[in-house]
Design an enzyme around this catalytic site. Structure first.
Site, mmCIF file in Angstrom:
data_model
loop_
_atom_site.group_PDB
_atom_site.id
_atom_site.type_symbol
_atom_site.label_atom_id
_atom_site.label_comp_id
_atom_site.label_asym_id
_atom_site.label_seq_id
_atom_site.Cartn_x
_atom_site.Cartn_y
_atom_site.Cartn_z
ATOM 1 N N ASP A 47 0.824 -1.208 0.000
ATOM 2 C CA ASP A 47 0.000 0.000 0.000
ATOM 3 C C ASP A 47 0.860 1.261 0.000
ATOM 4 O O ASP A 47 1.760 1.417 0.827
ATOM 5 C CB ASP A 47 -0.905 0.002 1.235
ATOM 6 C CG ASP A 47 -1.729 1.275 1.339
ATOM 7 O OD1 ASP A 47 -2.595 1.493 0.475
ATOM 8 O OD2 ASP A 47 -1.501 2.063 2.289
ATOM 9 N N TYR A 52 2.852 10.025 0.788
ATOM 10 C CA TYR A 52 3.798 9.405 1.708
ATOM 11 C C TYR A 52 5.220 9.839 1.377
ATOM 12 O O TYR A 52 5.785 9.457 0.338
ATOM 13 C CB TYR A 52 3.693 7.884 1.653
ATOM 14 C CG TYR A 52 2.398 7.320 2.209
ATOM 15 C CD1 TYR A 52 1.529 8.106 2.973
ATOM 16 C CD2 TYR A 52 2.039 5.996 1.974
ATOM 17 C CE1 TYR A 52 0.349 7.595 3.477
ATOM 18 C CE2 TYR A 52 0.863 5.470 2.492
ATOM 19 C CZ TYR A 52 0.016 6.273 3.236
ATOM 20 O OH TYR A 52 -1.152 5.760 3.736
ATOM 21 N N ARG A 120 -8.516 10.694 1.440
ATOM 22 C CA ARG A 120 -9.574 11.399 2.178
ATOM 23 C C ARG A 120 -10.400 12.317 1.276
ATOM 24 O O ARG A 120 -9.874 12.925 0.352
ATOM 25 C CB ARG A 120 -8.964 12.202 3.320
ATOM 26 C CG ARG A 120 -8.390 11.329 4.411
ATOM 27 C CD ARG A 120 -7.925 12.135 5.593
ATOM 28 N NE ARG A 120 -7.461 11.248 6.650
ATOM 29 C CZ ARG A 120 -8.248 10.652 7.538
ATOM 30 N NH1 ARG A 120 -9.549 10.873 7.492
ATOM 31 N NH2 ARG A 120 -7.757 9.851 8.453
ATOM 32 N N ASN A 150 -11.346 6.256 3.734
ATOM 33 C CA ASN A 150 -11.994 7.189 4.667
ATOM 34 C C ASN A 150 -13.205 7.876 4.052
ATOM 35 O O ASN A 150 -13.395 9.087 4.210
ATOM 36 C CB ASN A 150 -10.985 8.245 5.145
ATOM 37 C CG ASN A 150 -9.716 7.642 5.699
ATOM 38 O OD1 ASN A 150 -9.744 6.956 6.713
ATOM 39 N ND2 ASN A 150 -8.597 7.877 5.018
ATOM 40 N N SER A 218 -3.714 1.656 10.666
ATOM 41 C CA SER A 218 -3.273 1.836 12.054
ATOM 42 C C SER A 218 -3.910 0.797 12.981
ATOM 43 O O SER A 218 -4.523 1.138 13.998
ATOM 44 C CB SER A 218 -3.587 3.253 12.540
ATOM 45 O OG SER A 218 -2.775 4.201 11.903
ATOM 46 N N THR A 274 4.831 -1.347 9.785
ATOM 47 C CA THR A 274 6.186 -1.478 10.318
ATOM 48 C C THR A 274 7.214 -1.641 9.202
ATOM 49 O O THR A 274 6.930 -2.219 8.153
ATOM 50 C CB THR A 274 6.275 -2.689 11.267
ATOM 51 O OG1 THR A 274 7.608 -2.777 11.804
ATOM 52 C CG2 THR A 274 5.953 -3.994 10.546
#
Length: 308
Positions: A47, A52, A120, A150, A218, A274
């Site tokens: 993803d 980012y 978003r 979202n 998350s 991670t």
């Protein structure tokens, strides 16, 4: 690794997704090791998002992937567009979707995206412009599947009025601490707690009704970006139960928390962010167990909820 056949979308997609937001912190060689470790653990969905690292996450992945020995057709590459923190705006306009997708392809060094999500919501979005962009990207072969992140049921309905392609994913926050996806139904019509407030217009049930797979972002976080609740002193009861179940199944506390998400019958995926190979291996062990109905509730209550 548990695999999911996404309705109208990728088949045999891994239940755990590697979120690449933090990949710019790694060297190209370390990034290649991380991708390779994910693949060895059965993860095949990666993803990304244009925001980012201002594109650096995609660039690092694109530079690292050729070093892994993996084939492009063996992985599912997903990116998201629409967030422009540099401009202080969200943008779902036709031209921005197209230019963002092209930029992602260049940075990722690939000819196509398996999945493109609208990030978003842009409060000024025109669904007809979104439809035009999706049609052009699909016709050119540059994007194979589409979805959102979202996004509420009402906005999904508005998109679906104009967009021809199925919207196969909705990426939403969900963890043992952030349980607002399910709390409204548990505490329905209960004035004693604000957990009865439905904050998302019932998006979980909407997605289940319309075959939209939820990707939980998350999955180990408390608050929006508060940190990890595993071994955090503010969550003693939760960590005690996570530890007990971890011992029972011979997996880590983090894996138990991920298993809790994967146990939900909505057949969600969990986005693991991670960049630590050992931590990722621990998390992936979640797919080896299936919590019982009672264990799922035990964890839910240990996270601070109660039965009304």
């Amino acid at each position: 690794m548990k695999l999911i056949n996404v309705v109208n979308g990728p088949q045999n997609a891994s239940a755990v997704i590697l979120g690449c937001m933090r990949m710019p912190a790694l060297s190209v060689e370390k990034a290649a090791d991380m991708i390779r470790t994910a693949s060895e653990e059965g993860i095949n969905l990666f993803d990304h998002a244009t925001c980012y690292g201002d594109g650096e996450a995609e660039t690092r992945f694109g530079d690292a992937f050729p070093l892994t020995g993996l084939k492009r057709e063996d992985v599912i590459i997903q990116s998201k567009c629409g967030l422009h923190f540099d401009r202080k705006e969200f943008d779902w306009s036709r031209d921005d979707i197209l230019s963002s997708a092209e930029a992602s392809l260049r940075r990722l060094k690939t000819d196509y995206l398996d999945v493109l999500l609208l990030h978003r919501p842009d409060l000024l979005f025109d669904p007809e412009e979104v439809a035009e962009a999706f049609d052009q990207l699909e016709k050119s072969g540059k994007v194979r599947c589409f979805g959102v992140s979202n996004v509420s049921p009402g906005q999904l309905e508005l998109l679906k009025k104009y967009v021809r392609q199925p919207l196969v994913f909705n990426q939403l926050q969900f963890s043992l601490d952030q349980t607002q996806l399910i709390d409204g139904d548990m505490y329905l019509n209960n004035l004693t707690t604000d957990r009865s407030i439905i904050r998302d217009n019932g998006v979980l049930n909407y997605c289940r009704l319309h075959d939209i797979t939820i990707q939980a972002w998350s999955p180990l976080q408390f608050g929006m970006f508060g940190g990890c609740f595993v071994d955090h002193p503010d969550f003693p009861d939760l960590n005690r139960v996570l530890g007990e179940m971890g011992e029972k199944y011979s997996i880590s506390k983090a894996a138990v928390a991920i298993a809790w998400i994967l146990r939900h019958p909505a057949r969600m995926q969990a986005v693991a962010g991670t960049m630590n190979p050992d931590h990722l291996r621990d998390i992936c062990a979640a797919s080896k167990v299936s919590l019982t109905h009672q264990e799922w509730y035990q964890l839910y209550l240990a996270s601070g909820k109660f039965l009304p």
